[in-house]
Design an enzyme around this catalytic site. Structure first.
Site, PDB file in Angstrom:
ATOM      1  N   LYS A  69     -27.681  16.352   3.392  1.00 21.61           N
ATOM      2  CA  LYS A  69     -27.276  17.835   3.231  1.00 21.61           C
ATOM      3  C   LYS A  69     -26.484  18.212   1.790  1.00 21.61           C
ATOM      4  O   LYS A  69     -25.565  17.631   1.721  1.00 21.61           O
ATOM      5  CB  LYS A  69     -26.797  18.495   4.467  1.00 21.61           C
ATOM      6  CG  LYS A  69     -26.649  20.044   4.158  1.00 21.61           C
ATOM      7  CD  LYS A  69     -26.204  20.680   5.714  1.00 21.61           C
ATOM      8  CE  LYS A  69     -24.534  20.297   5.405  1.00 21.61           C
ATOM      9  NZ  LYS A  69     -23.758  21.198   6.588  1.00 21.61           N
ATOM     10  N   ARG A 113     -25.250  24.784  14.007  1.00 21.29           N
ATOM     11  CA  ARG A 113     -24.628  23.370  14.321  1.00 21.29           C
ATOM     12  C   ARG A 113     -23.134  23.498  14.570  1.00 21.29           C
ATOM     13  O   ARG A 113     -22.471  22.673  15.187  1.00 21.29           O
ATOM     14  CB  ARG A 113     -25.093  22.290  13.694  1.00 21.29           C
ATOM     15  CG  ARG A 113     -24.719  22.025  11.966  1.00 21.29           C
ATOM     16  CD  ARG A 113     -23.626  21.480  11.874  1.00 21.29           C
ATOM     17  NE  ARG A 113     -23.425  20.769  10.441  1.00 21.29           N
ATOM     18  CZ  ARG A 113     -22.269  20.631  10.013  1.00 21.29           C
ATOM     19  NH1 ARG A 113     -21.225  21.227  10.379  1.00 21.29           N
ATOM     20  NH2 ARG A 113     -21.951  19.948   8.971  1.00 21.29           N
ATOM     21  N   GLN A 141     -19.890  32.129   9.909  1.00 22.73           N
ATOM     22  CA  GLN A 141     -19.448  31.064  10.720  1.00 22.73           C
ATOM     23  C   GLN A 141     -18.523  31.753  12.038  1.00 22.73           C
ATOM     24  O   GLN A 141     -18.563  31.397  13.278  1.00 22.73           O
ATOM     25  CB  GLN A 141     -18.487  29.943  10.163  1.00 22.73           C
ATOM     26  CG  GLN A 141     -18.214  28.873  10.952  1.00 22.73           C
ATOM     27  CD  GLN A 141     -19.580  28.463  11.929  1.00 22.73           C
ATOM     28  OE1 GLN A 141     -19.214  28.218  13.079  1.00 22.73           O
ATOM     29  NE2 GLN A 141     -20.566  27.962  11.355  1.00 22.73           N
ATOM     30  N   GLY A 225     -12.275  25.971   9.446  1.00 20.94           N
ATOM     31  CA  GLY A 225     -12.107  26.085   8.136  1.00 20.94           C
ATOM     32  C   GLY A 225     -11.641  25.120   7.242  1.00 20.94           C
ATOM     33  O   GLY A 225     -12.076  24.924   6.004  1.00 20.94           O
ATOM     34  N   ALA A 226     -10.755  24.201   7.598  1.00 20.07           N
ATOM     35  CA  ALA A 226     -10.167  23.376   6.830  1.00 20.07           C
ATOM     36  C   ALA A 226     -10.852  22.206   6.786  1.00 20.07           C
ATOM     37  O   ALA A 226     -11.087  21.365   7.848  1.00 20.07           O
ATOM     38  CB  ALA A 226      -8.628  22.942   7.267  1.00 20.07           C
ATOM     39  N   ASP A 227     -11.903  22.167   5.776  1.00 17.81           N
ATOM     40  CA  ASP A 227     -13.015  21.055   5.920  1.00 17.81           C
ATOM     41  C   ASP A 227     -12.759  20.103   4.499  1.00 17.81           C
ATOM     42  O   ASP A 227     -13.718  19.304   4.356  1.00 17.81           O
ATOM     43  CB  ASP A 227     -14.329  21.396   5.904  1.00 17.81           C
ATOM     44  CG  ASP A 227     -14.601  22.472   4.926  1.00 17.81           C
ATOM     45  OD1 ASP A 227     -13.800  23.040   4.074  1.00 17.81           O
ATOM     46  OD2 ASP A 227     -15.798  23.108   4.665  1.00 17.81           O
ATOM     47  N   LYS A 231      -7.020  22.806   2.046  1.00 16.03           N
ATOM     48  CA  LYS A 231      -7.331  24.076   2.994  1.00 16.03           C
ATOM     49  C   LYS A 231      -6.402  23.715   4.116  1.00 16.03           C
ATOM     50  O   LYS A 231      -6.355  22.747   4.606  1.00 16.03           O
ATOM     51  CB  LYS A 231      -8.499  23.948   3.305  1.00 16.03           C
ATOM     52  CG  LYS A 231      -9.519  24.316   2.273  1.00 16.03           C
ATOM     53  CD  LYS A 231     -11.163  24.569   2.687  1.00 16.03           C
ATOM     54  CE  LYS A 231     -12.135  24.858   2.040  1.00 16.03           C
ATOM     55  NZ  LYS A 231     -13.458  25.302   2.535  1.00 16.03           N
TER      56      LYS A 231
END
Length: 328
Positions: A69, A113, A141, A225-227, A231
């Site tokens: 992806k 997902r 999201q 949010g912190a990916d 972040k």
């Protein structure tokens, strides 16, 4: 051979949140049992364009499929053009031959997902009588998290905080139209946290804005949010003494909210309680008291994309969705 091409409309027709929740649970267990090969995430940042791109991939031994992806977040989209903020594409390959089976839109899959993941964590770790949810952010999201949560819990009220009034109003309209919950618009993050049983953060913030003093005993936190490194939505001190569950420990200690707590010296890696696959496999206890603070830190995993893309691919073939083209 022919490869199937699926648009976002095809993907939307083939997906249902309840089915995705079940598939993601199976994917988490498969990852825990060593049946998934999942390389490190590749991230590309384009600060001059206020954008970022992640590449997530995996091989799932159970379905013998490879998924890749490419998902981007360009946060000026919608302001400077008519494009959505989040754009993604998923490629699905046969794990026996490497043949390309499908090219499909990945933006909706990413949203649903991830919403499923948050719902799974709340089903496992939130107090059973949880009714009130704090939500930070008003994007896709922030919606998906509530849509997923309402599949597994009887939620009555959502208290949402976002920076833009128009976004808040549209969020309230959409969520109330699609669920039975009452949405309260909050002027500050602290207001959103009042009386919250579950708190969900979905912003791209690079500086935390949710304070430790606002977290009451018994709260379940879904940190979305912190990916990537840099972040940060939650005060790292919240992690101290909390039950910390990761989707992937390897990912969360390098790019998640867990990383921020480690870097701040608040916790060490061995303070992490479990990966969510361990809990789903029944190998560790869930919540042990009503006052326990639980945290699910999710950075998003290739296995989630894999199992969700397979739902779409199989449904599309049965229903005659999409179109085929000669790839090889």
């Amino acid at each position: 051979m022919e490869t199937l091409l699926l648009s976002i409309k095809d993907v939307e027709e083939a997906l249902a949140m309840e089915e995705v929740i079940h598939a993601v649970e199976e994917g988490y267990i498969a990852y825990h049992e060593g049946k998934v090969q999942q390389p490190e995430i590749v991230s590309i940042e384009m600060p001059q364009n206020n954008g970022e791109t992640d590449i997530k991939s995996c091989y799932n031994q159970l379905n013998e499929r490879i998924s890749v992806k490419i998902a981007s977040g360009f946060y000026d989209n919608g302001k400077k053009n008519d494009l959505p903020t989040m754009i993604g594409t998923i490629l699905l390959f046969d794990g026996k031959s490497g043949a390309p089976l499908c090219v499909m839109d990945g933006s909706l899959i990413t949203g649903i997902r991830t919403g499923a993941a948050g719902a799974i964590s709340s089903k496992l770790l939130a107090r059973k009588n949880s009714k009130t949810v704090a939500v930070f952010g008003t994007g896709g999201q922030a919606r998906m998290q509530i849509y997923g949560l309402c599949q597994v819990m009887d939620i009555e009220e959502v208290r949402v905080y976002g920076e833009h009034r128009n976004g808040l109003l549209k969020y309230k309209e959409d969520v109330e139209a699609n669920t039975k919950v009452n949405v309260i618009l909050c002027e500050t993050p602290e207001m959103a946290m009042q009386d919250a049983d579950i708190a969900i953060s979905t912003t791209p913030s690079k500086k935390y804005f949710i304070e430790r003093s606002w977290v009451r005993p018994g709260l379940h936190i879904v940190a979305v949010g912190a990916d990537m490194a840099g972040k940060n939505e939650w005060d790292p001190k919240i992690f101290q003494g909390s039950k910390i569950v990761n989707d992937s420990i390897a990912q969360c200690v390098s790019r998640g909210e867990t990383r921020n707590a480690i870097v701040a010296g608040v916790i060490r890696e061995n303070d992490i309680y479990a990966e969510i696959g361990e809990l789903l496999a029944g190998e560790k206890p869930l919540r042990v008291s009503e006052d326990e603070i639980t945290i699910f830190d999710t950075t998003g995993m290739g296995i989630q994309d894999n199992v969700t893309a397979m739902i779409v691919y199989e449904a599309a073939k049965k229903r005659g969705l999409g179109s085929y083209f000669e790839f090889i």
